[in-house]
Design a protein around this motif. Structure first.
Motif, short mmCIF file in Angstrom:
data_model
loop_
_atom_site.label_atom_id
_atom_site.label_comp_id
_atom_site.label_asym_id
_atom_site.label_seq_id
_atom_site.Cartn_x
_atom_site.Cartn_y
_atom_site.Cartn_z
N ASP A 23 4.21 -4.78 -20.68
CA ASP A 23 4.72 -5.61 -21.76
C ASP A 23 5.12 -4.69 -22.91
O ASP A 23 4.38 -4.50 -23.88
CB ASP A 23 3.68 -6.63 -22.21
CG ASP A 23 4.23 -7.63 -23.20
OD1 ASP A 23 5.39 -7.48 -23.63
OD2 ASP A 23 3.50 -8.58 -23.54
N PHE A 24 6.30 -4.08 -22.78
CA PHE A 24 6.76 -3.13 -23.78
C PHE A 24 6.90 -3.80 -25.14
O PHE A 24 6.73 -3.14 -26.17
CB PHE A 24 8.09 -2.50 -23.36
CG PHE A 24 8.59 -1.49 -24.34
CD1 PHE A 24 8.00 -0.25 -24.44
CD2 PHE A 24 9.62 -1.79 -25.21
CE1 PHE A 24 8.43 0.69 -25.36
CE2 PHE A 24 10.07 -0.86 -26.14
CZ PHE A 24 9.47 0.38 -26.21
N ALA A 28 6.11 -2.14 -28.67
CA ALA A 28 7.19 -2.00 -29.64
C ALA A 28 6.84 -2.59 -31.00
O ALA A 28 7.41 -2.17 -32.02
CB ALA A 28 8.46 -2.66 -29.09
N ASN A 29 5.92 -3.52 -31.04
CA ASN A 29 5.51 -4.11 -32.32
C ASN A 29 5.04 -3.06 -33.32
O ASN A 29 5.14 -3.26 -34.53
CB ASN A 29 4.41 -5.15 -32.11
CG ASN A 29 4.94 -6.42 -31.51
OD1 ASN A 29 6.10 -6.77 -31.68
ND2 ASN A 29 4.08 -7.12 -30.78
N PHE A 30 4.56 -1.93 -32.83
CA PHE A 30 4.06 -0.89 -33.72
C PHE A 30 5.17 -0.12 -34.43
O PHE A 30 4.90 0.61 -35.38
CB PHE A 30 3.16 0.09 -32.94
CG PHE A 30 1.87 -0.54 -32.48
CD1 PHE A 30 0.82 -0.73 -33.37
CD2 PHE A 30 1.73 -0.95 -31.17
CE1 PHE A 30 -0.36 -1.33 -32.95
CE2 PHE A 30 0.54 -1.55 -30.74
CZ PHE A 30 -0.49 -1.73 -31.63
N GLY A 56 15.48 -1.04 -25.89
CA GLY A 56 14.20 -1.72 -25.73
C GLY A 56 14.31 -3.17 -26.13
O GLY A 56 15.27 -3.86 -25.78
N THR A 57 13.35 -3.62 -26.91
CA THR A 57 13.30 -5.02 -27.32
C THR A 57 14.06 -5.29 -28.62
O THR A 57 13.94 -6.36 -29.19
CB THR A 57 11.84 -5.48 -27.47
OG1 THR A 57 11.17 -4.61 -28.38
CG2 THR A 57 11.13 -5.47 -26.13
N GLY A 58 14.83 -4.31 -29.08
CA GLY A 58 15.71 -4.54 -30.22
C GLY A 58 15.17 -4.20 -31.58
O GLY A 58 15.71 -4.64 -32.59
N ASN A 59 14.13 -3.38 -31.66
CA ASN A 59 13.55 -3.06 -32.97
C ASN A 59 14.56 -2.46 -33.93
O ASN A 59 14.47 -2.69 -35.13
CB ASN A 59 12.38 -2.09 -32.82
CG ASN A 59 11.14 -2.78 -32.33
OD1 ASN A 59 11.14 -3.97 -32.06
ND2 ASN A 59 10.07 -2.03 -32.21
N THR A 60 15.53 -1.71 -33.43
CA THR A 60 16.56 -1.15 -34.29
C THR A 60 17.82 -2.02 -34.29
O THR A 60 18.46 -2.20 -35.32
CB THR A 60 16.91 0.28 -33.85
OG1 THR A 60 15.70 1.05 -33.81
CG2 THR A 60 17.89 0.94 -34.79
N ALA A 61 18.14 -2.57 -33.14
CA ALA A 61 19.35 -3.38 -33.01
C ALA A 61 19.32 -4.63 -33.89
O ALA A 61 20.32 -4.98 -34.51
CB ALA A 61 19.56 -3.78 -31.55
N ILE A 62 18.19 -5.29 -33.94
CA ILE A 62 18.11 -6.55 -34.70
C ILE A 62 18.30 -6.31 -36.20
O ILE A 62 19.12 -6.99 -36.83
CB ILE A 62 16.81 -7.31 -34.36
CG1 ILE A 62 16.89 -7.79 -32.90
CG2 ILE A 62 16.59 -8.48 -35.32
CD1 ILE A 62 15.59 -8.34 -32.35
N PRO A 63 17.60 -5.35 -36.83
CA PRO A 63 17.88 -5.10 -38.25
C PRO A 63 19.31 -4.63 -38.50
O PRO A 63 19.90 -4.95 -39.54
CB PRO A 63 16.87 -4.02 -38.65
CG PRO A 63 15.84 -4.00 -37.59
CD PRO A 63 16.46 -4.57 -36.36
N ALA A 64 19.88 -3.88 -37.55
CA ALA A 64 21.27 -3.44 -37.71
C ALA A 64 22.21 -4.64 -37.68
O ALA A 64 23.18 -4.71 -38.45
CB ALA A 64 21.65 -2.45 -36.61
#
Length: 101
Positions: A23-24, A28-30, A56-64
Motif C-alpha cells: 500500500d504505497f 506516500a503520506n509521509f 506514484g499516488t500523485g503527491n507532486t502531481a496534485i499540488p502542481a
C-alpha cells in the motif's frame, strides 16, 4: 572478462510487482507536505505542462495541478497513477492524466 547482461524485461516485471504489492499510498503520506512545499517553490502557472515521472499516488502531481498545471503522470505501477487521479479528481477535476507502464 565478460559481464552478465541484465534481463531488463524480468527486472521491470519484478519492480512493477514490488510497487503494486504493498500500500504505497500509506507510505506516500509521509511526503505530502514536502511535495506541496516543492511545488510552491516552482513557477507552475495555469496552462503549464508538467510530466511527473514515477508519479506514484500523485503527491507532486496534485499540488502542481492545483497551481494550474496540466499534469501527465507516469509510473511503472499502473495502480498508483490511478490512485492519484482518483484522489486528485476530488480537488482538481480532470487536469491529471495517467499513464501506467
Amino acid at each position: 572478462m565478460q559481464s552478465a547482461s541484465p534481463d531488463f524485461a524480468q527486472l521491470k516485471s519484478n519492480l512493477k510487482a514490488s510497487w503494486m504489492a504493498g500500500d504505497f499510498g500509506q507510505i506516500a503520506n509521509f511526503t505530502v507536505k514536502a511535495a506541496e512545499e516543492f511545488i510552491e517553490r516552482t513557477e507552475i502557472s495555469p496552462g503549464t505542462r508538467v510530466l511527473d515521472v514515477a508519479c506514484g499516488t500523485g503527491n507532486t502531481a496534485i499540488p502542481a495541478a492545483r497551481a494550474g498545471g496540466s499534469i501527465t503522470g507516469v509510473d511503472i505501477a499502473p495502480n498508483l497513477p490511478e490512485q492519484a487521479k482518483t484522489s486528485g479528481s476530488r480537488t482538481i477535476g480532470n487536469r491529471l492524466s495517467r499513464r501506467g507502464r
